[in-house]
Design an enzyme around this catalytic site. Structure first.
Site, short mmCIF file in Angstrom:
data_model
loop_
_atom_site.label_atom_id
_atom_site.label_comp_id
_atom_site.label_asym_id
_atom_site.label_seq_id
_atom_site.Cartn_x
_atom_site.Cartn_y
_atom_site.Cartn_z
CG ASP A 36 60.85 -6.21 84.04
OD1 ASP A 36 60.21 -6.03 82.99
OD2 ASP A 36 60.32 -6.33 85.16
CE1 TYR B 43 54.89 -5.18 91.53
CE2 TYR B 43 54.45 -4.39 89.30
CZ TYR B 43 54.07 -5.13 90.41
OH TYR B 43 52.87 -5.81 90.40
CE LYS C 81 53.04 -1.82 83.08
NZ LYS C 81 54.07 -2.24 84.02
C1 LIG Z 1 54.08 -3.45 84.93
C2 LIG Z 1 55.38 -4.13 85.16
C3 LIG Z 1 55.46 -5.52 85.41
C4 LIG Z 1 54.26 -6.35 85.65
O1 LIG Z 1 53.43 -6.46 84.54
P1 LIG Z 1 51.90 -6.93 84.73
O2 LIG Z 1 51.38 -7.04 83.35
O3 LIG Z 1 51.25 -5.87 85.57
O4 LIG Z 1 51.94 -8.23 85.45
C5 LIG Z 1 56.71 -6.10 85.47
N1 LIG Z 1 57.82 -5.36 85.32
C6 LIG Z 1 57.79 -4.04 85.10
C7 LIG Z 1 59.06 -3.29 84.91
C8 LIG Z 1 56.57 -3.38 85.03
O5 LIG Z 1 56.55 -2.05 84.84
#
Ligand SMILES: *Cc1c(COP(=O)(O)O)cnc(C)c1O
Length: 445
Positions: free
Chosen positions: A241, A146, A276
């Site tokens: 990511d 995701y 985060k």
């Molecule tokens: C939470 C998350 C996102 C998205 O971040 P948001 O601040 O919710 O848009 C993207 N990549 C990863 C791996 C995530 O855990």
């Protein structure tokens, strides 16, 4: 003990009139686990308090950001200090330089970062940059990873051997999905095939540094290096990511952990995305990497990207203070130790009730799958018994432990998860394991 939830229920009912499903992010609605979502009114340390006055030990941590625990005094002070100086300037400001320097200092392959406001924005912008830099259209992602709700990344594999993908949600067009190729995670041979067929059309491969959004599914057998080798050989960029893992699994995120434990014989990713933890609970995220790639962004380069609130001074103050505390207080070894205490306790509670389970870790970040075999990709993750997780979740909630309301999530620990808090969690486990055992052992959903 069942909690009184009349006030949360009333708020949820009000919310449903004015907010779709009553929530601003779907998982919060408790659809996967049933029951009334708790409306949280305040949080301190490892504790959440809901509208009815119930207290819960928090294992969500806002899905990762709250690595210092809630309302950490130093972070509160930094936010207050920033706020009295003004909320947003729409000009360059000091805090954004300091936060960018902190990130660049921690993650060695990152020369420059651009600050944004959410992880979604970070991945969306990184992909635009990769396409602009390479002049290519196609991108590769892995099933179950995701990256936020970016149109092109809400794609699922087409049938059989087709390498074009289908939209994963209404509202994403076939055209948006068709430039995305979806491969199973940890499938080195599948990735080789995709590059053999489309190598010169691929702008980038984006991967969760170590996936945490299908539960925790770490890369196997040097899979990160395989991605790096293939992208480099074909002139594509690699985007790692680290929105979830960044500044959580080590001071330098999964990069730092993997560089040390496995090494990167093929070199690190070109671009990284963060969010985060780096916002400390405020909307701050970033993408960054090699200077020669990043300089393709406007105003030095042609690839457009912007944001009214990007580098917001209150958010950067929260993020910078949070990051500084993680190293000053050696939060990473605290969380590793807490995970080392919790994992075997969960395992023995589930074993005692004969509940099939697999615990997987990305360094200190872990999740519990209600399945009896190793999970290496999304198809494996979906074999887990989600009804058993719901029973487990609800028993934990009744005992005052607020787990993530979905079986496909990590358990988020923080510096505020002290031995006393861990003891409380551990004492709730036997009853929750019993509740899980009461659900028939039919795997798959
Ligand atoms: C939470 C998350 C996102 C998205 O971040 P948001 O601040 O919710 O848009 C993207 N990549 C990863 C791996 C995530 O855990």
């Amino acid at each position: 003990m069942k909690h009184e939830t009349a006030k949360s229920a009333a708020l949820f009912e009000r919310a449903e009139h004015v907010i779709p499903g009553g929530v601003n992010s779907p998982v919060r609605a408790f659809k996967a686990v049933g029951g009334t979502p708790r409306f949280i009114t305040s949080a301190t340390g490892a504790w959440l308090r809901d509208a009815d006055g119930n207290d819960y030990i928090d294992l969500i941590g806002s899905w990762g950001p709250m690595i210092m625990g809630h309302s950490r005094p130093e972070v509160v002070a930094a936010v207050q200090e920033a706020a009295v100086k003004g909320f947003s300037f729409g000009t360059p400001s000091t805090g954004e330089v300091e936060l960018a320097e902190e990130i660049v200092a921690r993650v060695e392959p990152v020369d420059q970062v651009r600050l944004v406001s959410s992880g979604t924005e970070a991945t969306m912008s990184a992909i635009r940059l990769a396409r602009g830099y390479t002049g290519r259209a196609k991108i590769v992602k892995f099933a179950g990873c995701y990256h936020g709700h970016v149109d092109a990344l809400l794609a699922q594999a087409g049938s059989g051997l087709a390498t074009f993908s289908l939209p994963d949600t209404p509202g994403v067009t076939g055209a948006q999905a068709s430039d995305t190729i979806v491969v199973d995670y940890n499938d080195a041979a599948g990735l080789e095939t995709v590059f053999a067929e489309h190598g010169d059309e691929i702008a980038c491969v984006i991967t969760e540094a170590s996936p945490g959004n299908m539960g925790v599914v770490p890369p196997r057998d040097g899979f990160t290096n395989t991605i790096r080798r293939l992208t480099r050989a074909h002139g594509a960029l690699m985007i790692s990511d680290e929105v979830m893992t960044g500044f959580r699994v080590s001071a330098a995120g999964w990069y730092g952990y993997e560089a040390e434990s496995l090494g990167y014989p093929e070199g690190p990713a070109d671009l990284f995305t963060f969010g985060k933890v780096m916002g400390g609970g405020f909307p701050a995220a970033a993408f960054g990497g090699r200077a020669d790639v990043m300089e393709h962004l406007a105003p030095t380069g042609p690839v457009y990207q912007a944001g009214t609130l990007s580098g917001n001074p209150v958010a950067t103050a929260a993020g910078l203070t949070t990051l500084k505390l993680t190293t000053e207080l050696d939060v990473y070894s605290h969380i590793s130790r807490a995970a080392d205490i919790l994992r075997p306790a969960v395992a023995s509670a589930l074993e005692a009730e004969g509940v099939a389970h697999t615990i997987q870790s990305a360094n200190s970040m872990f999740s519990v799958f209600f399945t009896d075999h190793e999970v290496i990709n999304y198809d494996d993750a979906r074999t887990q018994n989600v009804e058993r997780y719901s029973a487990f979740f609800n028993a934990m909630l009744d005992a005052g432990i607020h787990m993530p309301p979905s079986a496909f999530e990590a358990w988020f620990l923080s510096y505020a998860h002290t031995d006393e808090i861990l003891d409380r969690i551990i004492s709730a486990l036997p009853a929750a394991a019993k509740a899980a055992a009461s659900v028939p052992n039919t795997q798959g959903n």
